[in-house]
Design a protein around this motif. Structure first.
Motif, PDB file in Angstrom:
ATOM      1  N   GLY A 149      -3.684   9.722   1.427  1.00 41.90           N
ATOM      2  CA  GLY A 149      -3.818  10.526   2.875  1.00 41.90           C
ATOM      3  C   GLY A 149      -2.975  11.689   2.635  1.00 41.90           C
ATOM      4  O   GLY A 149      -2.160  11.946   1.755  1.00 41.90           O
ATOM      5  N   TYR A 150      -3.253  12.846   3.432  1.00 45.34           N
ATOM      6  CA  TYR A 150      -2.719  14.242   3.090  1.00 45.34           C
ATOM      7  C   TYR A 150      -1.127  14.026   3.681  1.00 45.34           C
ATOM      8  O   TYR A 150      -0.440  14.685   2.982  1.00 45.34           O
ATOM      9  CB  TYR A 150      -3.350  15.114   4.245  1.00 45.34           C
ATOM     10  N   ASP A 151      -0.903  13.092   4.328  1.00 50.21           N
ATOM     11  CA  ASP A 151       0.537  12.958   5.066  1.00 50.21           C
ATOM     12  C   ASP A 151       1.364  12.081   4.005  1.00 50.21           C
ATOM     13  O   ASP A 151       2.499  11.670   4.338  1.00 50.21           O
ATOM     14  CB  ASP A 151       0.527  12.850   6.499  1.00 50.21           C
ATOM     15  N   PHE A 152       0.836  11.574   3.056  1.00 50.73           N
ATOM     16  CA  PHE A 152       1.505  10.406   2.216  1.00 50.73           C
ATOM     17  C   PHE A 152       2.637  11.394   1.418  1.00 50.73           C
ATOM     18  O   PHE A 152       2.373  12.468   0.899  1.00 50.73           O
ATOM     19  CB  PHE A 152       0.450   9.992   1.141  1.00 50.73           C
ATOM     20  N   LEU A 153       3.936  10.869   1.575  1.00 54.99           N
ATOM     21  CA  LEU A 153       5.019  11.549   1.066  1.00 54.99           C
ATOM     22  C   LEU A 153       5.536  10.833  -0.079  1.00 54.99           C
ATOM     23  O   LEU A 153       6.670  11.332  -0.845  1.00 54.99           O
ATOM     24  CB  LEU A 153       6.252  11.643   1.823  1.00 54.99           C
ATOM     25  N   GLY A 154       4.853   9.931  -0.687  1.00 57.15           N
ATOM     26  CA  GLY A 154       5.488   9.349  -2.033  1.00 57.15           C
ATOM     27  C   GLY A 154       5.155  10.225  -3.467  1.00 57.15           C
ATOM     28  O   GLY A 154       4.618  11.378  -3.197  1.00 57.15           O
ATOM     29  N   ASP A 155       5.502   9.446  -4.353  1.00 57.27           N
ATOM     30  CA  ASP A 155       5.474  10.258  -5.573  1.00 57.27           C
ATOM     31  C   ASP A 155       4.188   9.742  -6.507  1.00 57.27           C
ATOM     32  O   ASP A 155       3.460   8.911  -6.176  1.00 57.27           O
ATOM     33  CB  ASP A 155       6.525  10.254  -6.592  1.00 57.27           C
ATOM     34  N   THR A 156       3.802  10.781  -7.599  1.00 59.55           N
ATOM     35  CA  THR A 156       2.457  10.433  -7.965  1.00 59.55           C
ATOM     36  C   THR A 156       2.380   9.238  -8.954  1.00 59.55           C
ATOM     37  O   THR A 156       1.463   8.753  -9.503  1.00 59.55           O
ATOM     38  CB  THR A 156       1.881  11.504  -8.737  1.00 59.55           C
ATOM     39  N   ARG A 157       3.704   8.794  -9.198  1.00 57.07           N
ATOM     40  CA  ARG A 157       3.778   7.536  -9.806  1.00 57.07           C
ATOM     41  C   ARG A 157       3.134   6.176  -9.176  1.00 57.07           C
ATOM     42  O   ARG A 157       2.530   5.341  -9.841  1.00 57.07           O
ATOM     43  CB  ARG A 157       5.158   7.113 -10.283  1.00 57.07           C
ATOM     44  N   THR A 158       2.939   6.312  -7.892  1.00 56.18           N
ATOM     45  CA  THR A 158       2.196   5.371  -7.005  1.00 56.18           C
ATOM     46  C   THR A 158       0.836   5.315  -7.731  1.00 56.18           C
ATOM     47  O   THR A 158       0.326   4.343  -7.774  1.00 56.18           O
ATOM     48  CB  THR A 158       2.106   5.921  -5.782  1.00 56.18           C
ATOM     49  N   VAL A 159       0.100   6.549  -8.284  1.00 52.83           N
ATOM     50  CA  VAL A 159      -1.104   6.317  -8.546  1.00 52.83           C
ATOM     51  C   VAL A 159      -1.075   5.731  -9.778  1.00 52.83           C
ATOM     52  O   VAL A 159      -2.090   4.948 -10.248  1.00 52.83           O
ATOM     53  CB  VAL A 159      -1.844   7.980  -8.618  1.00 52.83           C
ATOM     54  N   ASP A 160      -0.083   6.017 -10.564  1.00 53.68           N
ATOM     55  CA  ASP A 160      -0.272   5.234 -12.041  1.00 53.68           C
ATOM     56  C   ASP A 160      -0.013   3.809 -12.193  1.00 53.68           C
ATOM     57  O   ASP A 160      -0.802   3.157 -12.723  1.00 53.68           O
ATOM     58  CB  ASP A 160       1.084   6.014 -12.737  1.00 53.68           C
ATOM     59  N   VAL A 161       0.682   3.281 -11.154  1.00 56.46           N
ATOM     60  CA  VAL A 161       0.982   1.892 -10.929  1.00 56.46           C
ATOM     61  C   VAL A 161      -0.493   1.255 -10.541  1.00 56.46           C
ATOM     62  O   VAL A 161      -0.713   0.294 -11.066  1.00 56.46           O
ATOM     63  CB  VAL A 161       1.850   1.733  -9.977  1.00 56.46           C
ATOM     64  N   HIS A 162      -1.069   2.032  -9.442  1.00 51.35           N
ATOM     65  CA  HIS A 162      -2.344   1.220  -9.055  1.00 51.35           C
ATOM     66  C   HIS A 162      -3.468   1.395 -10.065  1.00 51.35           C
ATOM     67  O   HIS A 162      -4.419   0.733 -10.197  1.00 51.35           O
ATOM     68  CB  HIS A 162      -2.897   2.164  -7.634  1.00 51.35           C
ATOM     69  N   VAL A 163      -3.369   2.552 -10.932  1.00 52.74           N
ATOM     70  CA  VAL A 163      -4.605   2.494 -11.964  1.00 52.74           C
ATOM     71  C   VAL A 163      -4.285   1.502 -12.916  1.00 52.74           C
ATOM     72  O   VAL A 163      -5.061   0.737 -13.544  1.00 52.74           O
ATOM     73  CB  VAL A 163      -4.404   3.859 -12.482  1.00 52.74           C
ATOM     74  N   ASN A 164      -2.802   1.229 -13.424  1.00 47.17           N
ATOM     75  CA  ASN A 164      -2.777   0.160 -14.188  1.00 47.17           C
ATOM     76  C   ASN A 164      -3.130  -0.975 -13.838  1.00 47.17           C
ATOM     77  O   ASN A 164      -3.551  -2.047 -14.606  1.00 47.17           O
ATOM     78  CB  ASN A 164      -1.181   0.035 -14.632  1.00 47.17           C
ATOM     79  N   GLN A 165      -2.792  -1.303 -12.367  1.00 47.48           N
ATOM     80  CA  GLN A 165      -3.211  -2.693 -11.604  1.00 47.48           C
ATOM     81  C   GLN A 165      -4.816  -2.778 -11.876  1.00 47.48           C
ATOM     82  O   GLN A 165      -5.161  -3.800 -12.229  1.00 47.48           O
ATOM     83  CB  GLN A 165      -2.879  -2.679 -10.408  1.00 47.48           C
ATOM     84  N   LEU A 166      -5.609  -1.826 -11.623  1.00 46.74           N
ATOM     85  CA  LEU A 166      -6.853  -1.860 -11.810  1.00 46.74           C
ATOM     86  C   LEU A 166      -7.429  -2.168 -13.159  1.00 46.74           C
ATOM     87  O   LEU A 166      -8.281  -2.891 -12.935  1.00 46.74           O
ATOM     88  CB  LEU A 166      -7.529  -0.366 -11.309  1.00 46.74           C
ATOM     89  N   ARG A 167      -6.966  -1.645 -14.111  1.00 44.27           N
ATOM     90  CA  ARG A 167      -7.374  -1.809 -15.390  1.00 44.27           C
ATOM     91  C   ARG A 167      -7.220  -3.150 -15.666  1.00 44.27           C
ATOM     92  O   ARG A 167      -7.964  -3.778 -16.331  1.00 44.27           O
ATOM     93  CB  ARG A 167      -6.581  -0.742 -16.344  1.00 44.27           C
ATOM     94  N   LYS A 168      -6.143  -3.874 -15.443  1.00 37.38           N
ATOM     95  CA  LYS A 168      -5.615  -5.206 -15.678  1.00 37.38           C
ATOM     96  C   LYS A 168      -6.789  -6.040 -15.042  1.00 37.38           C
ATOM     97  O   LYS A 168      -7.147  -6.842 -15.733  1.00 37.38           O
ATOM     98  CB  LYS A 168      -4.460  -5.674 -15.261  1.00 37.38           C
ATOM     99  N   ASP A 186       0.759  -1.196   0.145  1.00 35.24           N
ATOM    100  CA  ASP A 186      -0.045  -0.014  -0.205  1.00 35.24           C
ATOM    101  C   ASP A 186       0.977   1.225  -0.122  1.00 35.24           C
ATOM    102  O   ASP A 186       0.379   2.214  -0.399  1.00 35.24           O
ATOM    103  CB  ASP A 186      -0.927  -0.033   1.201  1.00 35.24           C
ATOM    104  N   ASP A 187       2.053   1.235   0.574  1.00 31.61           N
ATOM    105  CA  ASP A 187       2.856   2.222   0.749  1.00 31.61           C
ATOM    106  C   ASP A 187       4.259   1.995   0.994  1.00 31.61           C
ATOM    107  O   ASP A 187       4.703   0.707   1.130  1.00 31.61           O
ATOM    108  CB  ASP A 187       2.316   3.021   2.006  1.00 31.61           C
ATOM    109  N   TYR A 188       5.132   2.794   0.854  1.00 32.32           N
ATOM    110  CA  TYR A 188       6.570   2.351   1.061  1.00 32.32           C
ATOM    111  C   TYR A 188       7.305   3.695   1.883  1.00 32.32           C
ATOM    112  O   TYR A 188       6.793   4.679   1.819  1.00 32.32           O
ATOM    113  CB  TYR A 188       7.245   2.105  -0.218  1.00 32.32           C
TER     114      TYR A 188
END
Ligand code: CA
Length: 224
Positions: A185-204, A98-100
Motif C-alpha cells: 500500500g502507498y501509505d506503508f512506511l516500512g523499509d524495503t527489507r520487508t519485501v526481501d523477507v517475504h520473497v525468501n519465504q515464498l521461495r522456501k 503482514d506489517d509492523y
C-alpha cells in the motif's frame, strides 16, 4: 463485507485503550485482549478482520501468538514492536505478520495501516475469479489458494498478495519500492527489507529458488 472488526492484543492498558478509541472513531468493532491466550481465544471466536498484536505480553511473546494464529488463519496481523528492534520486525514478518509499527506511534498512522490492510483484503475479495498459472504454480484469487505442481502451498495473506502481484506481472523487473507500494500500500512506511523477507519465504514455501529471480540493484522478477 460487513463492518470490519479489529482485535487488539496488548497488555498495556493505556495503549490498548487509546488504540481502541481511535479505531472506534473510524467505525470499527473492537475486541481487546490483555494476554496472548485471551487474544487467541477471541481470534477464534470473533474472526476479526485484522489483529493488532503487541510483542511484549505477560503470558507468552507476540511471536508465539503470531505463529499460533497462522496455523489456521490468514487474518492480517499488524505487530507493535519496540523502536529500532529490527530483528523483531524480520522475525515477525517471517512468522507471517503482514506489517509492523514501532512504538511510540502516532495513532493516525496505525489507523492508516489498518485501513490499508483492509482495503487490500477487500480488493482481493472482489477480484475476478479463476486461477492464474505460471509454470508449475497456480494461484486462485477467489479461493485464495496456491498450488505448486498440484500440491497445496500454505501462504500468509501478504505472501499470497505478493505472489499474485508477481504473477500478474511475470517477466517484468519490479523494484522493491514498487512492490511495497502495490502489495503493502502507498501509505506503508516500512523499509524495503520487508519485501526481501517475504520473497525468501515464498521461495522456501514454493520449494523453487529460481521462479522468483533477484534483479541485482533493482528488485525481483517472476520468471516466465
Ligand atoms: Ca505489552
Amino acid at each position: 463485507m460487513g463492518i470490519a472488526s479489529v482485535l487488539v492484543i496488548e497488555d498495556e492498558e493505556n495503549i490498548a485503550s487509546f488504540v481502541s478509541m481511535y479505531l472506534k472513531k473510524e467505525g470499527y468493532i473492537i475486541y481487546t485482549a490483555s494476554t496472548g491466550g485471551e487474544g487467541m481465544m477471541l481470534a477464534a471466536e470473533k474472526a476479526p478482520s485484522v489483529v493488532i498484536l503487541d510483542l511484549m505480553l505477560p503470558d507468552m511473546d507476540g511471536f508465539e501468538v503470531c505463529r499460533r494464529l497462522r496455523r489456521d488463519s490468514d487474518v492480517p496481523i499488524i505487530m507493535l514492536t519496540a523502536r529500532d528492534a529490527s530483528t523483531d520486525k524480520v522475525v515477525g514478518l517471517e512468522l507471517g505478520a503482514d506489517d509492523y509499527i514501532t512504538k511510540p506511534f502516532d495513532p493516525r498512522e496505525l489507523v492508516a495501516r489498518v485501513k490499508s490492510v483492509l482495503r487490500r483484503v477487500q480488493a482481493h475479495s472482489q477480484a475476478p475469479a479463476g486461477p492464474v498459472t505460471v509454470g508449475d504454480v497456480s494461484l486462485d484469487t477467489e479461493r485464495r489458494e496456491v498450488t505448486m505442481s498440484g500440491r497445496p502451498v500454505k501462504l500468509t495473506a501478504k505472501e499470497f498478495d505478493l505472489l499474485n502481484y508477481l504473477m500478474l506481472n511475470k517477466g517484468l523487473a519490479l523494484s522493491r519500492q514498487q512492490l511495497l507500494e502495490r502489495v503493502w500500500g502507498y501509505d506503508f512506511l516500512g523499509d524495503t527489507r520487508t519485501v526481501d523477507v517475504h520473497v525468501n519465504q515464498l521461495r522456501k514455501k514454493l520449494g523453487d529458488g529460481e521462479l522468483i529471480e533477484t534483479i541485482w540493484g533493482v528488485g525481483y522478477k517472476l520468471a516466465g
